[in-house]
Scaffold this active site. Structure first.
Site, short mmCIF file in Angstrom:
data_model
loop_
_atom_site.label_atom_id
_atom_site.label_comp_id
_atom_site.label_asym_id
_atom_site.label_seq_id
_atom_site.Cartn_x
_atom_site.Cartn_y
_atom_site.Cartn_z
N GLY A 269 -79.63 57.23 -65.39
CA GLY A 269 -78.77 58.38 -65.59
C GLY A 269 -79.46 59.72 -65.41
N HIS B 200 -71.11 49.53 -64.37
CA HIS B 200 -71.73 48.20 -64.24
C HIS B 200 -70.60 47.19 -64.49
CE1 HIS B 200 -74.47 44.90 -64.40
NE2 HIS B 200 -74.58 44.83 -65.72
N SER C 84 -71.44 60.42 -84.14
CA SER C 84 -72.38 60.22 -83.03
C SER C 84 -73.35 61.40 -82.93
CB SER C 84 -71.61 60.11 -81.71
OG SER C 84 -72.49 60.31 -80.62
N GLY D 232 -74.52 59.05 -73.21
CA GLY D 232 -75.89 58.55 -73.10
C GLY D 232 -76.42 58.75 -71.70
N GLU E 261 -105.28 52.62 -62.97
CA GLU E 261 -105.21 51.66 -61.87
C GLU E 261 -103.87 50.91 -61.85
OE1 GLU E 261 -106.47 51.17 -58.76
OE2 GLU E 261 -108.04 52.21 -59.89
N SER F 291 -74.57 62.41 -80.38
CA SER F 291 -74.37 63.10 -79.10
C SER F 291 -73.23 64.13 -79.12
CB SER F 291 -74.10 62.08 -78.00
OG SER F 291 -75.19 61.20 -77.89
N GLN G 224 -75.97 57.28 -68.56
CA GLN G 224 -75.01 57.50 -67.46
C GLN G 224 -73.96 58.54 -67.84
OE1 GLN G 224 -74.88 56.31 -64.24
NE2 GLN G 224 -76.89 55.49 -64.65
N GLN H 50 -68.86 47.41 -75.35
CA GLN H 50 -67.62 47.79 -74.64
C GLN H 50 -66.41 46.97 -75.08
OE1 GLN H 50 -68.39 47.77 -70.42
NE2 GLN H 50 -69.91 49.41 -70.56
N GLU I 92 -82.91 44.15 -62.19
CA GLU I 92 -83.57 44.72 -63.36
C GLU I 92 -84.42 43.69 -64.10
OE1 GLU I 92 -80.10 46.40 -65.11
OE2 GLU I 92 -79.64 44.68 -66.37
#
Ligand code: NDP
Ligand code: MG
Length: 347
Positions: free
Chosen positions: A142, A116, A59, A34, A234, A61, A36, A94, A202
């Site tokens: 990333g 992180h 996936s 992804g 603006e 990816s 990172q 994770q 963040e």
């Protein structure tokens, strides 16, 4: 402003790197491709390292990573083969992947790397002894980690060691070097400090603070009868131009470029908008981070199927500022067109 006495942090740069990388001859694995993941993997490969990718079956990816020349394996196989393993997965996912797919293959001497500190600091992952636990956290998204590297530049990054001492620190430094971070500067920190300051930044300034500030400004102008196009230029479009000046030369540098009238409005009106009340609420947000409340709530949201998270994102995606922006950016052909849905697939 209260300023407690603090030691200056050491900054590592290109000059501190030994000619032989601590990652030489090591097999590196990046789990996830992804934001990172793709950036670290591509930068490390271009720096001459051996990188494989670990993904789950199905996936979106897999094909993207293969088209960039990577060998893509199931997470378990990538962990088995690698000496250094970057957990480039969403923070909420994770812990499960760690227990099911990583831990059974995590033999002594291997290094687990994070960008992180969330999972380690809030203990959703309890690492086994004998495994190095390090962090290399770029202070930027990333795709910028990748684009800066390609331009011969780098994104400043933090390194930290949770387990493993000097050997582990050298691996983290080698990784930071490989992704181009030492070109910009690498600071040593702890998992605790990185996690708490990153979440604070963040939430209150970079993402949460800025999005809310921009939308509040836009809404105020539109509700007062001004056109959405005027309000967009603006309150949103110009943010980058001002932020670039701040990024290059600080607040004083930005003020050097703006008119005297803008400067007077800046110093006399700005502090009335972002006032002591805002700082008080920032302190509450920081407390919630430090106590672990924010992390617990976020994990609960994930376990509940992201209901509120999805609803809030959908609410903002339908905001008039997005429709107005899409039309105006369409008139500027040099603006990068990014497929927002499934953005990872276009890395
Ligand atoms: P993304 O959401 O962009 O990417 C996550 C990747 O993990 C995707 O490729 C996804 O697959 C893959 N994935 C999801 N589940 C699994 C699984 N079970 N097994 C293998 N792969 C899986 O993550 P980010 O890059 O945003 O975040 C990664 C880490 O980096 C986090 O710790 C985050 O806090 C940190 N970080 C992120 C920054 C950023 O710029 N986004 C900045 C600094 C730190 P698929 O492609 O199929 O969805
Ligand atoms: Mg973050």
């Amino acid at each position: 402003m209260k300023t407690p006495n603090q030691r200056k942090k050491r900054v590592y740069s290109e000059a501190d790197m030994s000619p032989v990388s601590p990652l030489a001859k090591k097999q590196l694995a990046v789990l996830g491709f992804g934001s990172q993941g793709h950036a670290h993997a591509l930068n490390l490969k271009d720096s001459g390292h051996n990188v494989i990718i670990g993904l789950y079956p199905g996936s979106k990816s897999i094909q993207v990573a293969e088209s960039k020349g990577f060998t893509v394996l199931p997470v378990e196989s990538a962990v088995c083969q690698a000496d250094v393993i970057f957990v480039a997965l969403p923070d909420t996912k994770q812990a499960r992947v760690f227990v099911e797919n990583i831990l059974p293959h995590l033999t002594k001497g291997k290094t687990l790397l994070f960008s992180h500190g969330f999972s380690i600091h809030f203990k959703t992952i309890i690492p086994p002894k004998g495994v190095n636990i390090v962090m290399v956290a770029p202070k930027g998204p990333g795709h910028v980690v990748r684009s800066q590297y390609v331009e011969g530049k780098g994104v400043p990054s933090l390194i930290a060691v949770y387990q493993g001492g000097t050997k582990a620190k050298n691996i983290a430094l080698g990784w930071a070097h490989g992704i181009g971070a030492t070109r910009a500067g690498v600071l040593e920190t702890s998992f605790k400090e990185e996690t708490e300051t990153d979440l604070f930044g963040e939430q209150t300034v970079l993402c949460g603070g800025l999005s809310s500030l921009v939308m509040a400004g836009f809404e105020t102008l539109v509700e007062a009868g001004y056109s959405p196009e005027m309000a967009y230029f603006e309150c949103l479009h110009e943010v980058k131009l001002i932020a670039d000046l701040m990024n290059e030369s600080g607040i004083a540098g930005m003020r050097f470029s703006i008119s005297e009238t803008a400067k007077w409005g800046d110093v006399s009106v700005g502090p009335k908008i972002i006032n002591a009340g805002v700082k008080k609420r920032m302190a509450v947000a920081l407390k919630n981070i430090q106590s672990g409340k924010f992390a617990r709530d976020w994990i609960k949201e994930y376990n509940g199927g992201y209901k509120r998270y999805d609803a809030l994102l959908a609410r903002d995606a339908g905001h008039l500022i997005e429709k107005t922006g899409a039309r105006l950016r369409g008139l500027m052909p040099w603006m990068k067109k990014r497929a927002i849905k499934g953005a990872q697939a276009s890395y």
